[in-house]
Motif scaffolding. Structure first.
Motif: not given
Length: 496
Positions: A359-385
């Protein structure tokens, strides 16, 4: 008695009798000790509750270890209809074999009309076909070779005939020997059940020692294909790697220290290789992968793989999800963080499944997952801080440590989004190991290092050939013949 305690004016404190002041100080010290004990007990209780609540959904425990009190997640509510095909379903019977597989054809003609009784004659160009499949009586073919010893009339020297080169010195032929290997690998039967099956089905009485000897001879025949398969696996662009316990005895002196033993597996697009050793360490992982492995390794977060750079790793999200569930099931801030991370994971895999479904191509997967990845890493960093006291053993401290470990290997979480063709889970390796686990539960391990080598080679052959859709029994027979009689050894690599 020192300065006034918090909440008491200095003048009032000085005016208080010495005995009263001593009593107040003693009470405050006792309260502080009780608070410390209460905190320690609450921490211990939370830790014990987490241990009791561990299951296959929130830890690395296998589903078989879930006790009778374990409540699996609620399943989707059923439709209320009976299981199986529903009314109106066309249905399907057994598939008819092609005519070249049919050994005999019997035609049946009606004698008379079912309505008026008139005699009938002729042929139906398209008769209804019904095939009956049966197994003929099975009996082993026994060939007795008689070696005559004759005495020379000239010098009185006796000379005995020798077996031809195409006759095995063993009492069991290649096909039967291959079947014995097959029943211990592709069909994981214990030695006693293998013995009973051969006796009841084939009429072949064979001892347990003979079964072990046949499998050892078969193991020797598979040495060359095994080396070839391992070399091919180390050249692949991606490998799914895992390990499980595999008890190994010391019957042949190969395990004098009584180490437990471990079964390693490496699943690649071409072959699947099993290697059993006595160590679960970085050295054992390097021995499996080879020192020059240049592909991507998909695995759990086990430290044995930490010698690989992050760009060569993909951490298994199936393992990670279980850790996130464990965090979400804790109390307080841990639960909030766990639910946030689980929600982000759910969104991420929603994108992944849309990509897999086309339903989406490779570039569509990368584009749609980018903000999720950023939010996931930011949540991990907040806990570590937010952090915790060093050495603290509270549920929150466990959450912080997990987030720290994930941040240290953060790049390895997202390799499947930067390199096409990589799976985000290590399920392929876990499925491959399931056969080994079943054998371990049936036989409780192997009794020697040679037995461990034999089992690994048989598992490599059966799993690889099933992966390629090839005949395992035929391969084992050909390997036996090539090794013991000479000829071309079959290869585990797929034909180009």
């Amino acid at each position: 008695m020192g300065s006034a305690p918090a909440g008491i004016a200095e003048a009032d404190w000085q005016a208080t009798p010495v005995a009263v002041r001593a009593f107040i100080v003693a009470q405050q010290q006792e309260n502080a000790e009780l608070r410390n004990q209460l905190t320690a007990l609450a921490t211990e209780l939370a830790s014990l509750r987490e241990q009791v609540g561990r299951s296959s959904r929130n830890s690395s425990k296998p589903p078989s270890s879930d006790g009778p009190g374990f409540k699996p997640p609620a399943r989707r509510k059923g439709s209320g209809r009976k299981r199986g095909a529903q009314p109106g379903h066309p249905g399907s019977g057994p598939e008819l074999l092609p005519i070249e597989r049919v050994d005999a054809v019997v035609d049946h003609h009606p004698d008379a009309c079912r309505r008026c009784g008139s005699l009938l004659a002729g042929e139906d160009p398209e008769p209804l076909r019904h095939q009956l499949i049966e197994i003929p009586p099975i009996a082993p073919v026994v060939t007795e070779h008689r070696l005559h010893r004759l005495v020379c009339p000239c010098c009185s020297t006796s000379t005995c005939a020798t077996l031809p080169a195409d006759v095995d010195a063993s009492s069991y032929g290649p096909r039967l020997s291959a079947l014995v290997g097959l029943l211990g690998s592709a069909f994981p039967l214990s030695v006693s059940k293998t013995q009973a099956l051969l006796d009841q089905l084939l009429g072949v009485a064979i001892s347990r020692g003979a079964i072990a000897a046949i499998r050892q001879r078969l193991s020797a025949a598979l040495a060359q294909p095994m080396v070839q398969a391992l070399e091919a696996a180390r050249r692949q662009p991606v490998a799914y790697v895992d390990e499980t316990g595999a008890p190994t005895g010391n019957a042949d002196g190969g395990n004098p220290s009584g180490k437990r033993g471990w079964q390693w597996v490496m699943v690649t697009p071409v072959v699947t290789v099993f290697v059993q050793g006595l160590s679960r360490s970085a050295a054992a992982a390097m021995e499996l992968l080879g020192h020059g492995f240049g592909g991507i390794v998909v695995s759990d977060r086990f430290s044995a793989y930490n010698h690989l750079p992050s760009q060569q790793r993909q951490l298994c999200w199936a393992h990670l999800i279980r850790d996130l569930r464990a965090i979400a099931e804790r109390s307080g801030a841990s639960a909030e963080v766990g639910h946030q991370l689980l929600e982000l994971q759910h969104q991420l895999f929603g994108c992944w499944h849309r990509y897999r479904e086309g339903r989406i191509d490779w570039s569509g997967l990368q584009h749609s997952s980018r903000p999720i990845r950023q939010a996931f890493v930011a949540t991990l960093q907040r806990v570590v801080d937010l952090g915790c006291n060093r050495g603290e053993r509270t549920p929150w401290a466990s959450t912080v440590r997990t987030c720290q470990q994930l941040l240290q290997r953060s790049d390895a979480l997202w390799t499947f989004l930067t390199t096409e063709g990589i799976e985000p889970t290590n399920n392929a390796a876990e499925r491959a190991l399931r056969q080994s686990v079943i054998q371990r539960k049936i036989s409780h391990g192997v009794q020697s290092r040679q037995g461990a080598i034999c089992r690994s080679r048989l598992l490599t052959v059966t799993t690889t050939l099933r992966q390629q859709g090839r005949d395992v029994w035929q391969f084992l027979e050909q390997a036996w013949i090539a090794h013991h009689r000479g000829g071309v050894m079959p290869s585990l690599l797929p034909a180009l």
